[in-house]
Write a protein that holds these residues in place. Structure first.
Motif, mmCIF file in Angstrom:
data_model
loop_
_atom_site.group_PDB
_atom_site.id
_atom_site.type_symbol
_atom_site.label_atom_id
_atom_site.label_comp_id
_atom_site.label_asym_id
_atom_site.label_seq_id
_atom_site.Cartn_x
_atom_site.Cartn_y
_atom_site.Cartn_z
ATOM 1 N N LEU A 132 0.874 -1.129 0.136
ATOM 2 C CA LEU A 132 -0.010 -0.007 -0.090
ATOM 3 C C LEU A 132 0.941 1.183 0.065
ATOM 4 C CD1 LEU A 132 -2.958 1.118 0.054
ATOM 5 C CD2 LEU A 132 -2.819 0.988 2.740
ATOM 6 N N GLY A 133 1.987 1.318 0.813
ATOM 7 C CA GLY A 133 2.916 2.235 0.923
ATOM 8 C C GLY A 133 3.519 2.603 -0.613
ATOM 9 N N LEU A 134 3.896 1.574 -1.203
ATOM 10 C CA LEU A 134 4.509 1.648 -2.754
ATOM 11 C C LEU A 134 3.636 2.210 -3.463
ATOM 12 C CD1 LEU A 134 6.952 1.007 -4.567
ATOM 13 C CD2 LEU A 134 5.988 -1.290 -4.624
ATOM 14 N N VAL A 135 2.416 1.596 -3.625
ATOM 15 C CA VAL A 135 1.240 2.238 -4.445
ATOM 16 C C VAL A 135 1.143 3.548 -4.232
ATOM 17 C CG1 VAL A 135 -1.131 1.958 -5.136
ATOM 18 C CG2 VAL A 135 0.234 -0.107 -4.869
ATOM 19 N N SER A 136 0.983 4.010 -2.967
ATOM 20 C CA SER A 136 0.841 5.213 -2.760
ATOM 21 C C SER A 136 2.061 6.326 -3.012
ATOM 22 C CB SER A 136 0.653 5.538 -1.083
ATOM 23 O OG SER A 136 -0.772 4.762 -0.733
ATOM 24 N N PHE A 137 3.106 5.759 -2.793
ATOM 25 C CA PHE A 137 4.203 6.877 -3.392
ATOM 26 C C PHE A 137 4.326 6.807 -4.884
ATOM 27 C CE2 PHE A 137 8.591 6.478 -5.104
ATOM 28 C CZ PHE A 137 9.163 7.679 -4.937
ATOM 29 N N LEU A 138 3.870 5.740 -5.689
ATOM 30 C CA LEU A 138 3.986 5.973 -7.015
ATOM 31 C C LEU A 138 2.824 6.629 -7.548
ATOM 32 C CD1 LEU A 138 4.450 2.121 -8.261
ATOM 33 C CD2 LEU A 138 6.038 3.915 -8.242
ATOM 34 N N PHE A 139 1.607 6.541 -6.864
ATOM 35 C CA PHE A 139 0.419 7.551 -7.252
ATOM 36 C C PHE A 139 0.855 9.013 -7.065
ATOM 37 C CE2 PHE A 139 -3.313 9.973 -5.837
ATOM 38 C CZ PHE A 139 -4.045 9.795 -7.109
ATOM 39 N N LEU A 140 1.557 9.426 -5.971
ATOM 40 C CA LEU A 140 2.044 10.753 -5.730
ATOM 41 C C LEU A 140 2.933 11.130 -6.623
ATOM 42 C CD1 LEU A 140 2.092 10.636 -1.736
ATOM 43 C CD2 LEU A 140 0.386 11.748 -3.218
ATOM 44 N N LEU A 141 3.952 10.164 -7.114
ATOM 45 C CA LEU A 141 5.033 10.661 -7.925
ATOM 46 C C LEU A 141 4.399 10.959 -9.122
ATOM 47 C CD1 LEU A 141 7.830 10.732 -8.732
ATOM 48 C CD2 LEU A 141 7.960 8.220 -9.039
ATOM 49 N N HIS A 142 3.314 9.988 -9.676
ATOM 50 C CA HIS A 142 2.674 10.333 -10.821
ATOM 51 C C HIS A 142 1.862 11.633 -10.974
ATOM 52 C CE1 HIS A 142 0.114 9.531 -14.486
ATOM 53 N NE2 HIS A 142 -1.026 10.078 -13.550
ATOM 54 N N CYS A 143 1.384 11.911 -9.898
ATOM 55 C CA CYS A 143 0.465 13.287 -9.860
ATOM 56 C C CYS A 143 1.416 14.279 -9.956
ATOM 57 C CB CYS A 143 -0.210 13.312 -8.544
ATOM 58 S SG CYS A 143 -1.923 12.212 -8.549
ATOM 59 N N SER A 144 2.684 14.288 -9.020
ATOM 60 C CA SER A 144 3.569 15.467 -9.079
ATOM 61 C C SER A 144 4.092 15.713 -10.492
ATOM 62 C CB SER A 144 4.780 15.167 -8.101
ATOM 63 O OG SER A 144 5.472 14.036 -8.417
ATOM 64 N N ILE A 145 4.425 14.711 -11.130
ATOM 65 C CA ILE A 145 4.688 14.594 -12.614
ATOM 66 C C ILE A 145 3.704 15.266 -13.491
ATOM 67 C CG2 ILE A 145 5.941 13.587 -14.539
ATOM 68 C CD1 ILE A 145 7.216 11.628 -12.635
ATOM 69 N N LYS A 146 2.504 14.633 -13.590
ATOM 70 C CA LYS A 146 1.556 14.887 -14.630
ATOM 71 C C LYS A 146 0.960 16.318 -14.206
ATOM 72 C CE LYS A 146 -2.798 13.242 -16.369
ATOM 73 N NZ LYS A 146 -2.072 13.112 -17.752
ATOM 74 N N TYR A 147 1.066 16.879 -13.105
ATOM 75 C CA TYR A 147 0.399 18.081 -12.882
ATOM 76 C C TYR A 147 1.228 19.292 -12.403
ATOM 77 C CZ TYR A 147 -3.818 14.889 -12.946
ATOM 78 O OH TYR A 147 -4.868 14.124 -13.213
ATOM 79 N N ARG A 148 2.613 19.023 -12.812
ATOM 80 C CA ARG A 148 3.627 20.174 -12.568
ATOM 81 C C ARG A 148 3.244 21.126 -13.752
ATOM 82 N NH1 ARG A 148 9.265 18.582 -14.440
ATOM 83 N NH2 ARG A 148 8.693 17.073 -16.122
#
Length: 331
Positions: free
Chosen positions: A7-23
Motif C-alpha cells: 500500500l505504501g509503494l502504491v501510494s508513493f507511485l501515485f503521488l509521484l505520478h501526480c507530481s509529474i503529470k500536474y506540474r
C-alpha cells in the motif's frame, strides 16, 4: 506487513505520478506532440538501446514528429526543435543560454568551457573565441585537410594491397577525421605518433559512447551512483588520458612560443588586427603558416591574461568534443 508495504509503494507511485503529470512544465508540454509515453517513466523504454542505435531511433522520431516534439522521463523533459527558423531564434538568443541537466554529463571532460558555461563566463569566452572561427582564419585549415585527405588515400591503397578487404571503413574515416581535428585545434598530428596519441584517439571514441549511454538512464545522472558503475570507473580512466594529452600538448606549445619569444603569436595578433583585409593578403607567405586554435588561445592568455591554462584546456577539449561528437553520430 506485506500489505502495508504494498500500500505504501502504491501510494508513493501515485503521488509521484501526480507530481509529474500536474506540474507546470508538464501542463505546458501537453500542447506538443511526441511519441507514446507511459506514466512516471515517460519515454524511458523507447530510449533504452545501444548508443550506436540511439541515433537511428531519434532520427525516426524526428521524421515522424517534425518540426517539434517532446521527450520526457520522470522529471526530465526535452523539447526537440527541427525547423531552421525555430532553431535560429534559440541560437541567436544571448539570454537563454543556461544549459540543461544533460550538459552535466560532459562537464567531467569539458569542465565549464563555451558549451557548458553560462552568464558572464560564456560571454567572455565567446568574445575570445569568435576571431578564431573567422572564415579567413579557417582558410588555413584547408592545408591540413588536404594533407589528411592525401594520407587517407594512401592508407586505403596500402591496406588494399594483397587483400580485397580493407580496414573497417567507419574506423578508417573516424581515425583520419580525428587526425585533422587534432591538428587544426591543437597543432599536433596523431599520425602514428606514439602510444599516448593512440590512447587519446581511443579515449575520445569511448567517452563519446558513455555520454549517450548515461543520458538515457536517469539513475546514472546521480554522480555517486554512476561513479560506482563499470562505466563510471571507465570514465575516470578515460579522463586521465584525455586531460593528460591536452595538458601535454598545451605545455609543449607554450614552451615552443616561449623559446621563439612569441614571434608567431605576434603574427597571429597582426592577422586579427587586420582581419577585414586579410583575405586580400592570403597569398602572402606569412599567412600560409598553419594556425591552430590553441595558438590563438595562448595569444589571448599572453595578451592581457584574458584566459588561464585551465581555460585553454577547457576550450580545446570543448572543440574536440563538439566536432568528435558530430563524427560519432554521423558514423
Amino acid at each position: 506487513m506485506f500489505f502495508t508495504i504494498f500500500l505504501g509503494l502504491v501510494s508513493f507511485l501515485f503521488l509521484l505520478h501526480c507530481s509529474i503529470k500536474y506540474r507546470r512544465v508538464t501542463r505546458i508540454l501537453e500542447a506538443l506532440p511526441g511519441p507514446k509515453a507511459y506514466p512516471i517513466i515517460g519515454n524511458l523504454l523507447q530510449l533504452q538501446t545501444k548508443p550506436d542505435k540511439l541515433f537511428e531511433v531519434l532520427c525516426k522520431t524526428d521524421a515522424e514528429y517534425y518540426p517539434i516534439y517532446k521527450l520526457w522521463t520522470f522529471f526530465i523533459s526535452t523539447v526537440v526543435l527541427l525547423h531552421p527558423e525555430d532553431i535560429e531564434v534559440l541560437m541567436k538568443s544571448h539570454k537563454h543560454i543556461t544549459k540543461s541537466i544533460a550538459y552535466k554529463l560532459i562537464r567531467p571532460w569539458l569542465s565549464t568551457g563555451l558549451v557548458t558555461s553560462t552568464g558572464a563566463k560564456w560571454q567572455h569566452r565567446r568574445k575570445i573565441l569568435t576571431p578564431a572561427f573567422h572564415f579567413t582564419i579557417l582558410k588555413h585549415f584547408i592545408v591540413t585537410l588536404n594533407d589528411e585527405a592525401r594520407y587517407l588515400v594512401s592508407s586505403v591503397k596500402e591496406q588494399g594491397k594483397g587483400t580485397p578487404i580493407i580496414k573497417n571503413l567507419e574506423e578508417l574515416l573516424t581515425e583520419h577525421t580525428l587526425n585533422a581535428i587534432c591538428e587544426t585545434a591543437m597543432g599536433t598530428s596523431l599520425q602514428g605518433n606514439g602510444e599516448l596519441e593512440f590512447k587519446y584517439r581511443k579515449a575520445v571514441h569511448a567517452m563519446l559512447g558513455i555520454v549517450p549511454f548515461r543520458s538515457v538512464r536517469p539513475w546514472y545522472l546521480l554522480d555517486p551512483i554512476f561513479a560506482l558503475s563499470p562505466k563510471g570507473r571507465l570514465q575516470e580512466e578515460l579522463l586521465q588520458t584525455l586531460h593528460g594529452f591536452t595538458n601535454k600538448i598545451i605545455a609543449e606549445r607554450k614552451s615552443f612560443h616561449e623559446e621563439t619569444n612569441g614571434k608567431y603569436l605576434k603574427n597571429l595578433e597582426e592577422i586579427e588586427e587586420n582581419i577585414d583585409g586579410y583575405g586580400k593578403n592570403y597569398k602572402n607567405p606569412m599567412h600560409k603558416k598553419k594556425l591552430a586554435m590553441l595558438d590563438l588561445l595562448i595569444a589571448a592568455s599572453w595578451n592581457g591574461n584574458q584566459i588561464d591554462d585551465e581555460g585553454i584546456r577547457e576550450e580545446v577539449d570543448t572543440f574536440m568534443f563538439a566536432v568528435s561528437f558530430s563524427i560519432f553520430i554521423f558514423f
